[in-house]
Each structure stands twice: as C-alpha cells, then as structure tokens.
Write a protein that holds these residues in place. Sequence first.
Motif, PDB file in Angstrom:
ATOM      1  N   VAL A  81      83.061 -19.526  99.177  1.00 48.47           N
ATOM      2  CA  VAL A  81      82.018 -18.558  99.503  1.00 48.47           C
ATOM      3  C   VAL A  81      81.943 -17.507  98.401  1.00 48.47           C
ATOM      4  O   VAL A  81      82.963 -16.919  98.021  1.00 48.47           O
ATOM      5  N   LEU A  82      80.744 -17.279  97.879  1.00 47.25           N
ATOM      6  CA  LEU A  82      80.557 -16.254  96.854  1.00 47.25           C
ATOM      7  C   LEU A  82      80.057 -14.975  97.493  1.00 47.25           C
ATOM      8  O   LEU A  82      78.988 -14.945  98.106  1.00 47.25           O
ATOM      9  N   VAL A  83      80.847 -13.911  97.368  1.00 46.54           N
ATOM     10  CA  VAL A  83      80.413 -12.573  97.770  1.00 46.54           C
ATOM     11  C   VAL A  83      79.967 -11.880  96.494  1.00 46.54           C
ATOM     12  O   VAL A  83      80.792 -11.436  95.689  1.00 46.54           O
ATOM     13  N   GLN A  84      78.660 -11.835  96.290  1.00 46.77           N
ATOM     14  CA  GLN A  84      78.102 -11.342  95.038  1.00 46.77           C
ATOM     15  C   GLN A  84      77.543  -9.941  95.202  1.00 46.77           C
ATOM     16  O   GLN A  84      76.633  -9.710  96.001  1.00 46.77           O
ATOM     17  N   ALA A  85      78.082  -8.992  94.428  1.00 41.26           N
ATOM     18  CA  ALA A  85      77.545  -7.631  94.450  1.00 41.26           C
ATOM     19  C   ALA A  85      76.141  -7.616  93.868  1.00 41.26           C
ATOM     20  O   ALA A  85      75.832  -8.359  92.927  1.00 41.26           O
ATOM     21  N   LEU A  86      75.285  -6.789  94.429  1.00 40.91           N
ATOM     22  CA  LEU A  86      73.946  -6.617  93.870  1.00 40.91           C
ATOM     23  C   LEU A  86      74.071  -6.076  92.456  1.00 40.91           C
ATOM     24  O   LEU A  86      74.893  -5.206  92.172  1.00 40.91           O
ATOM     25  N   ALA A  87      73.248  -6.597  91.556  1.00 42.69           N
ATOM     26  CA  ALA A  87      73.298  -6.183  90.153  1.00 42.69           C
ATOM     27  C   ALA A  87      71.882  -5.969  89.641  1.00 42.69           C
ATOM     28  O   ALA A  87      70.916  -6.516  90.187  1.00 42.69           O
ATOM     29  N   LYS A  88      71.773  -5.195  88.583  1.00 44.70           N
ATOM     30  CA  LYS A  88      70.447  -4.893  88.047  1.00 44.70           C
ATOM     31  C   LYS A  88      69.879  -6.086  87.307  1.00 44.70           C
ATOM     32  O   LYS A  88      70.599  -7.014  86.918  1.00 44.70           O
ATOM     33  N   GLY A  89      68.566  -6.028  87.092  1.00 48.02           N
ATOM     34  CA  GLY A  89      67.903  -7.146  86.417  1.00 48.02           C
ATOM     35  C   GLY A  89      67.991  -8.394  87.265  1.00 48.02           C
ATOM     36  O   GLY A  89      67.869  -8.360  88.482  1.00 48.02           O
ATOM     37  N   ASP A  90      68.232  -9.512  86.596  1.00 44.61           N
ATOM     38  CA  ASP A  90      68.335 -10.776  87.328  1.00 44.61           C
ATOM     39  C   ASP A  90      69.757 -11.328  87.291  1.00 44.61           C
ATOM     40  O   ASP A  90      69.970 -12.505  87.540  1.00 44.61           O
ATOM     41  N   GLU A 201      77.937  -4.571  87.624  1.00 43.79           N
ATOM     42  CA  GLU A 201      78.161  -4.349  86.200  1.00 43.79           C
ATOM     43  C   GLU A 201      79.341  -3.418  85.931  1.00 43.79           C
ATOM     44  O   GLU A 201      80.124  -3.634  85.007  1.00 43.79           O
ATOM     45  N   GLY A 202      79.500  -2.402  86.745  1.00 43.38           N
ATOM     46  CA  GLY A 202      80.574  -1.448  86.530  1.00 43.38           C
ATOM     47  C   GLY A 202      81.894  -1.853  87.139  1.00 43.38           C
ATOM     48  O   GLY A 202      82.878  -1.109  87.058  1.00 43.38           O
ATOM     49  N   GLY A 203      81.937  -3.028  87.757  1.00 44.00           N
ATOM     50  CA  GLY A 203      83.165  -3.517  88.355  1.00 44.00           C
ATOM     51  C   GLY A 203      83.382  -3.005  89.768  1.00 44.00           C
ATOM     52  O   GLY A 203      82.611  -2.200  90.301  1.00 44.00           O
ATOM     53  N   ILE A 204      84.457  -3.475  90.383  1.00 44.15           N
ATOM     54  CA  ILE A 204      84.831  -3.038  91.721  1.00 44.15           C
ATOM     55  C   ILE A 204      85.593  -1.718  91.588  1.00 44.15           C
ATOM     56  O   ILE A 204      86.521  -1.610  90.784  1.00 44.15           O
ATOM     57  N   SER A 205      85.199  -0.722  92.359  1.00 47.29           N
ATOM     58  CA  SER A 205      85.817   0.601  92.228  1.00 47.29           C
ATOM     59  C   SER A 205      87.256   0.580  92.741  1.00 47.29           C
ATOM     60  O   SER A 205      87.619  -0.263  93.576  1.00 47.29           O
ATOM     61  N   PRO A 206      88.101   1.499  92.241  1.00 44.72           N
ATOM     62  CA  PRO A 206      89.483   1.578  92.724  1.00 44.72           C
ATOM     63  C   PRO A 206      89.578   1.741  94.237  1.00 44.72           C
ATOM     64  O   PRO A 206      90.456   1.163  94.885  1.00 44.72           O
ATOM     65  N   ALA A 207      88.667   2.536  94.807  1.00 47.00           N
ATOM     66  CA  ALA A 207      88.681   2.737  96.259  1.00 47.00           C
ATOM     67  C   ALA A 207      88.379   1.439  96.995  1.00 47.00           C
ATOM     68  O   ALA A 207      88.986   1.141  98.036  1.00 47.00           O
ATOM     69  N   GLU A 208      87.443   0.654  96.466  1.00 47.99           N
ATOM     70  CA  GLU A 208      87.114  -0.628  97.095  1.00 47.99           C
ATOM     71  C   GLU A 208      88.268  -1.617  96.965  1.00 47.99           C
ATOM     72  O   GLU A 208      88.579  -2.350  97.919  1.00 47.99           O
TER      73      GLU A 208
END
Length: 247
Positions: A81-90, A201-208
């Motif tokens: 299963v791919l949990v894909q974060a929303l990202a800008k552009g395509d 794009e900025g990665g997963i935050s430390p809090a996440e």
Amino acid sequence: MANLYLNETLTETRPGELIELSGPEAKHVTTVSRAKVGDDLLVGNGRGLFVWGIIETIEAGRVGIRVSAVRNDEPVTPGLVLVQALAKGDRDELAIQAATELGVSRIIPWAASRSVSRWEGQKKEKGRARWETIVREASKQSIRSFVPPVEPIVSTAELATLAAESRVLLLEPTATDRLSDFAPVDGDKSSSDILLVVGPEGGISPAEIASLTAAGARAVRLGDTVLRTSTAGPAALAVLNLALGRW
C-alpha cells in the motif's frame, strides 16, 4: 500483448457467452485502436477477472465480444500500500501512476504537514477522483487484473491509527535501517498489508516521524541519496517486489 479494456460491471462469465463494452471504452476500441469485427480483445473488471474474446459486433457506442477464455486472479498477499503525501505540481500523480504499474494494492493520499498542495472542502473528492482516473489508466496500460482503489485522504493522526494496526514503513533518508534489510514475510503479520509512507517535497517532519514511530511504524531508507517524492514510493515497491519473490 493485447490492450486491456475495462467493464467494471462485468461479473462471472464463461466461454461462448457474449459480453459488451460501451461508452468511452467502446469508443476507444473503434476510434483509437481501430479494431474490427474478428479482432481479439482483452476485457477485465478491475477486480481479478480477465476475459479474452473476439469482436462479433460493432454498433454505435457498443462492442459485442464472444468470450473464448476466462481467468480469475486472486489478490496477492501481503498487499503493498502506498501512502503518498500530497505534493506540488504533478509529482504525487507521477508517483501513483508508476506505483500502479509496479503492482501497488491500494493508494492512500496523505495530508502531510509539509505538503504544499492541499485538498480541502470539495477538493478532497475532486483530488481523489483525479487520482482514480490516473490509476485506472495506468492499470489498463500495465494489463493489471486488479485496479488499486484510491482511499479517502488521511491526516497524520489517522495514519498513526493505521500504524498501530498494520506494518508501516516510513521512507526517511536519515533512517539507520535500510529497506533492503526488512523481512516482509517474517513474523505473525506476514500476510498483513505493508504500508509505505512517502513524504512531500520537504520530507516527513520530525513531529510526524515521532508520532508514527510511537504508533509502531518503522523508519527505513532506500540508500545514500535523497529521492524525489515522485520516485521514492515506486523505488521502494521495486525493492519489496524483489524481496517477496514477485520479480
């Protein structure tokens, strides 16, 4: 390899029976593929059923196919299963397109804290519908018997709940463990789905990372380089396909 056409209403059928394609799929057969009476055709329902047949009739908006062979596939386990974060552009769309071609079982959009793109209000359903279209077309292109569902978008809190119930891998370039060291068939949960979490794009935050690992997720890295959000998920799927003996 023949083109795949989808008829999601198609149910169990047998050789000798007549089935139909209609609407956009029938139009594609005649205007894009320029198929004619007597040509072979492959039809699926996106839920494991493949039907081979010969075009018997072509009418306005309808194509009749005489069934010659049938195959029913079972879903593979464990599912990837791919949990894909929303990202800008395509970039998120490129990720789910490639993931579909690589055999992903389900896709879950994720509203990560660093996601520039946002699905809010009516955009939630519009965004998911857009992803569903991309996944459907990628499934046809790659001749998949199952079209992966695109689930509703989740928050980090909802993702943490999933992490407590499933095997969840966070793709994190700074992680100590390598994905290639993960043993997908070991342990009591060997048949449960494996969720691959890809940040924006900025990665997963430390809090996440802290929240998800506390819930049971495991941070892993692919290598010594940092991949784009559009390529990390597909690359991880390739590694797991190999580990699971599917390639």
